[in-house]
Motif scaffolding. Structure first.
Motif, PDB file in Angstrom:
ATOM      1  N   CYS A 463       0.854  -1.191   0.000  1.00 39.31           N
ATOM      2  CA  CYS A 463       0.000   0.000   0.000  1.00 39.31           C
ATOM      3  C   CYS A 463       0.891   1.243   0.000  1.00 39.31           C
ATOM      4  O   CYS A 463       2.105   1.168   0.211  1.00 39.31           O
ATOM      5  N   LYS A 464       0.273   2.406  -0.207  1.00 35.33           N
ATOM      6  CA  LYS A 464       1.050   3.608  -0.564  1.00 35.33           C
ATOM      7  C   LYS A 464       1.666   4.343   0.621  1.00 35.33           C
ATOM      8  O   LYS A 464       2.700   4.970   0.485  1.00 35.33           O
ATOM      9  N   THR A 465       0.998   4.351   1.760  1.00 33.99           N
ATOM     10  CA  THR A 465       1.394   5.114   2.959  1.00 33.99           C
ATOM     11  C   THR A 465       1.509   6.610   2.696  1.00 33.99           C
ATOM     12  O   THR A 465       2.316   7.310   3.296  1.00 33.99           O
ATOM     13  N   ASP A 466       0.685   7.096   1.799  1.00 30.05           N
ATOM     14  CA  ASP A 466       0.637   8.543   1.531  1.00 30.05           C
ATOM     15  C   ASP A 466      -0.429   9.128   2.453  1.00 30.05           C
ATOM     16  O   ASP A 466      -1.560   9.377   2.048  1.00 30.05           O
ATOM     17  N   MET A 467      -0.046   9.354   3.717  1.00 31.44           N
ATOM     18  CA  MET A 467      -1.027   9.678   4.749  1.00 31.44           C
ATOM     19  C   MET A 467      -1.454  11.144   4.710  1.00 31.44           C
ATOM     20  O   MET A 467      -0.676  12.024   4.339  1.00 31.44           O
ATOM     21  N   PRO A 468      -2.708  11.401   5.158  1.00 30.07           N
ATOM     22  CA  PRO A 468      -3.143  12.804   5.245  1.00 30.07           C
ATOM     23  C   PRO A 468      -2.412  13.534   6.355  1.00 30.07           C
ATOM     24  O   PRO A 468      -1.814  12.922   7.251  1.00 30.07           O
ATOM     25  N   HIS A 469      -2.447  14.854   6.296  1.00 34.80           N
ATOM     26  CA  HIS A 469      -1.778  15.697   7.287  1.00 34.80           C
ATOM     27  C   HIS A 469      -2.289  15.370   8.687  1.00 34.80           C
ATOM     28  O   HIS A 469      -3.484  15.240   8.917  1.00 34.80           O
ATOM     29  N   GLY A 470      -1.362  15.215   9.627  1.00 33.23           N
ATOM     30  CA  GLY A 470      -1.733  14.940  11.005  1.00 33.23           C
ATOM     31  C   GLY A 470      -1.692  13.477  11.370  1.00 33.23           C
ATOM     32  O   GLY A 470      -1.714  13.132  12.549  1.00 33.23           O
TER      33      GLY A 470
END
Length: 876
Positions: A463-470
């Motif tokens: 999976c990408k692990t492109d997490m949202p801010h925070g």
């Protein structure tokens, strides 16, 4: 399956300058940079005065990435009381002050003994009656072991402790001598006593000593929490292996170990501390506390079309005199006409030619609407190519292409090829946000995030692990599903649903219902249920234990599908008993999928309140009871939100923890519970033909002689610590209010708390039609208070909270009641404390004494309400 368990050895003290008597904020051991156990670090710290944390990591076993802990990491100072580097031993005193002192009032002196000569061994001791007693301890010579990619933990096990928690786990209540899988599964048609796992991932185990006699001094209760989202197994004294005998063990599939151990006086303080670590339960809106309607058959009808069938619902409620607060739209509104498959965020316009108009129709009748949405797309979904090209799907490194698997598509057991949407990708979240927004724009009041266990069948998927801010920031780039954990996607799915609802209506309390979840999910979802249960008496009984352990795991707006989701229709008797139990739970929803080939609409096979005319009066009375007590449920949800107290609680919760009878097998495997700790004792009848049963009345101490007032039988009282045979005719089961309780009640149908404002007007601008306008909904302009005084002159004080039930940042009013009774009369004082919300009932409440109580209320004006005597008093 081969066992992979390699001992973890070779630690030494990192800071050799440490001296006994020093105040420190952490203590660190490490291994060398070469050898078989290179670069492991073991760190001990105290995030709160009653919580210690162990972080065990290495280069190939990193700290488990998660967003489950909300407490800011500010370690509390603790004392290194002794240190012997040659013997590899140290002793530490627990902090005596700090933030944690508010949540642990046991006032016990605790110390930690740590040894690392060969294996690391940590043991916590307390002073009990002048003796040093072990509370928790690592299993000697086997505390930590390495698995292929994760870590295994072993503890000494207390043979007589009661084990609770672990979120949503099968009955019975006591989890001892059993093993549990730590991940969620789509466990449709599960066995409520045997199936594991169910839908949630909650690696949080409570261990509490059982008193054997009253007045006994016991060591503290503790809980162990691992915030990792990776899968694993908790074994609670089921395994036996000489020379160690029985033990407790937790095996985490991936990564290093992040372990939090919480202490407190009884289960209540430990649960309260857990809420400080991970966040207190979200406050659910008042309208979601009433009867919640649903049914897959209703939403999938073609003859008549579903919109026409559903639009008759308010009239059916009016015809049968059944109040209703919300309609859950199952996924039939997304079914494709040509294939019969469900395509999330698409609309079947043949069945729903004017979806927005239908929602407005429900709103006019005071019924909220929440649609079912699912985080996957079949390969035939109109949006599939967009998701594929945007790299918003999980990646299979073996095949070097997106993961395609079999996913539920239409009927029972049906599946088609499809892909789960990777919510760790920005494009996946963007697609989900657009879909949620489209439903909000059609007037929907909340989101029903369903089928979201993300049970991907290979830990090596990427999976990408492109997490949202925070959110937490794992190592840059991509990550395996095994390390990151499947349910970070569940959490992110709920996060996006929540964020879009807040964005669209920031003044309103968002409602997100989720079937699955890790601990972090409930920062965004404020309601859940126990999934697709099967209709049987056996599963009805098992649902109560699941409810109780879920409540101690902070799933506070929770319930089961009343009448059973799958399987045969319940018998009239079973349906009655399920409704009677369900109205005492924090979430009350009648939901089912009962295919009936003889009825093309499917409506006849859907569980509805009026499905059996012969028991409709009993069902109606139970549902109206729920609405009458809705102010009390609203207060209990505030108690959950502020103090993490379960609305439905185990009998030994809080002040009743010292009663040894509550730890016996007959009680632990029974079904009785508190509705509001110390307020109402719920004693259900959950066996076919059960017209009477024995009840034990809990006591808070050996001196407790409090009375329990039978809510169904005038003049019938029972003394705490005694037993009695009670009647459980089909019309009701046992409900007993405890002496000293203060229970606010209102009208026995749906009401709104404001004449104008968000409680009256829905997000699409529709005003609820009130009863004097010909509608189904009234004004919440009357408040009764049920009190239960003795005749001894004993004084009691209780309070409750009122708010508008909808605002995201609600003003609230606190009303306190003090009362005492003599043989002739009762003195009552009612006062406003905090008074920020202006109630429609203004400054008068009606005091209601127990049925058959002929005493007068001093200063009250005698009157009648629904055929019952009331005493009207002014609120000071």
């Amino acid at each position: 399956m081969p066992i992979v368990e390699r001992e973890l050895l070779g630690f030494s003290l990192k800071d050799t300058s440490l001296k006994a008597g020093a105040d420190i904020t952490s203590f660190t051991l490490q291994t060398s940079s070469d050898g078989p156990y290179k670069n492991f670090t073991y760190n001990l710290s105290f995030p709160l005065a009653n919580v210690y944390r162990i972080l065990l990591t290495s280069c190939d076993r990193p700290q488990p990435p998660n967003d489950n802990i909300r407490l800011p990491l500010k370690p509390v100072s603790f004392k290194l009381t002794s240190l012997d580097v040659k013997k590899s031993e140290a002793t530490f005193s627990f902090p005596t002050a700090g933030e944690g002192s508010d949540f642990d009032q046991s006032h016990k002196k605790r110390e930690v003994h740590l040894k690392w000569n060969e294996h690391i061994t940590l043991t916590v001791y307390e002073e009990v009656d002048g003796k040093k007693v072990r509370v928790i301890g690592d299993l000697p010579n086997r505390s930590y072991a390495l698995t292929e990619r994760g870590i295994m933990r072993h503890w000494w096990v207390e043979p007589d402790n009661l084990h609770l928690g672990l979120g949503e786990k099968a009955a019975p209540l006591d989890l001892s001598n059993r093993s549990f899988t730590m991940h969620g599964s789509d466990s449709a048609a599960y066995d409520a006593y045997n199936t594991d796992p169910l839908y949630k991932h909650t690696p949080y185990l409570i261990s509490t000593p059982k008193p054997t006699k009253e007045g006994e001094t016991l060591v503290s209760t503790y809980a162990i929490y691992h915030p990792s989202n990776s899968g694993g197994i908790w074994d609670v004294r089921r395994l036996h292996d000489d020379p160690w005998g029985f033990f407790k063990a937790y095996t985490q599939d991936y990564g290093g170990l992040d372990e939090w151990v919480l202490f407190g006086k009884g289960v209540q303080q430990v649960v309260r501390t857990f809420a400080e670590l991970v966040g207190r339960p979200k406050l659910v809106g008042r309208d979601w506390l009433g009867y919640l309607a649903s049914g897959m058959g209703l939403g999938e009808s073609d003859h008549p079309i579903a919109q026409e069938l559903l639009s008759t619902w308010p009239d059916l409620c009016k015809k049968h005199d059944i109040p209703c607060s919300a309609m859950h739209l199952s996924s039939g509104y997304t079914v494709d006409n040509a294939t019969g498959n469900r395509y999330v965020f698409t609309m079947n316009k043949k069945r729903y030619p004017d979806f927005k108009g239908m929602v407005g129709h429900f709103h006019k009748n005071g019924i909220k609407v929440v649609p079912n949405i699912k985080p996957y797309a079949l390969v035939t979904h109109p949006h599939y190519e967009r998701l594929h090209s945007a790299d918003a799907l999980f990646h299979d490194p073996m095949l070097n292409k997106p993961v395609v698997t079999r996913i539920w598509s239409s009927g029972v057991g049906d599946n088609e090829k499809g892909s789960w949407v990777d919510m760790t990708s920005e494009e996946g979240r963007k697609w989900w946000a657009e879909g949620v927004r489209s439903l909000i724009e059609l007037g929907c009041d909340g989101m029903w995030d369903d089928n979201n266990e993300y049970y991907l069948h290979d830990d090596d998927f990427i999976c990408k692990t492109d997490m949202p801010h925070g959110f937490f920031s794992p190592a840059k780039g991509k990550s395996s599903v095994g390390l990151l954990g499947r349910m970070i996607n569940t959490e992110l799915m709920n996060y996006v649903s929540y964020a879009e609802l807040v964005k669209a209506t920031p003044e309103r309390r968002p409602y997100v219902l989720t079937r699955s979840g890790n601990v972090g999910t409930f920062k965004y979802a404020n309601s859940t249920w126990t999934g697709d249960n099967w209709t049987s008496w056996h599963n009805l009984r098992g649902s109560q234990a699941i409810q109780l352990n879920a409540g101690m795991s902070l799933m506070q707006s929770n319930g089961s599908d009343i009448g059973g989701f799958g399987g045969p229709l319940p018998s009239p008797e079973m349906f009655v008993r399920w409704v009677q139990l369900g109205v005492t739970h924090s979430r009350f929803c009648i939901h089912s999928f009962k295919p009936d080939k003889e009825d093309p609409s499917g409506a006849a096979a859907t569980n509805t309140p009026w499905m059996y005319p012969e028991v409709l009066p009993i069902i109606r009375e139970a549902i109206k009871w729920r609405y009458e007590y809705l102010p009390f449920f609203n207060h209990l949800m505030w108690e959950s939100h502020v103090n993490a107290v379960p609305t439905t609680a185990w009998l030994g919760y809080g002040p009743f923890a010292s009663d040894p009878i509550l730890y016996t097998e007959e009680i632990l495997e029974g079904f009785d519970a508190w509705l509001g700790v110390g307020s109402i004792l719920v004693c259900p009848a959950l066996f076919e033909g059960q017209l009477s049963r024995e009840v034990y009345f809990p006591r808070s101490s050996p001196e407790d002689k409090s009375l329990y007032f039978d809510l169904h039988a005038p003049h019938r009282r029972y003394v705490a610590g005694t037993r009695a045979i009670i009647a459980t005719p089909l019309e009701h089961f046992g409900l007993f209010a405890r002496e000293g309780a203060v229970i606010p009640v209102g009208k026995n149908y749906a009401t709104v708390t404001q004449i104008t404002g968000p409680a009256r007007t829905t997000p699409d601008g529709v005003d609820v039609q009130l009863e004097f306008e010909g509608g189904l909904v009234g004004l919440d302009d009357w408040r009764g208070v049920r009190i239960f005084p003795s005749t001894s002159g004993q004084s009691y004080t209780g309070s409750w909270i009122e708010d508008d039930g909808i605002s995201s940042d609600p003003a609230k009013t606190v009303i306190s009641v003090t009362y005492k009774g003599s043989q002739k009369d009762v003195e009552v004082t009612v006062k406003f404390g905090e008074n920020g919300f202006k109630t429609l009932w203004a400054h008068k409440v009606d005091i209601i004494l127990p049925a058959g109580d002929e005493r007068t209320v001093k200063g009250g004006k005698e009157g009648q309400r629904d055929g019952k005597k009331v005493w009207t008093v002014e609120v000071a």
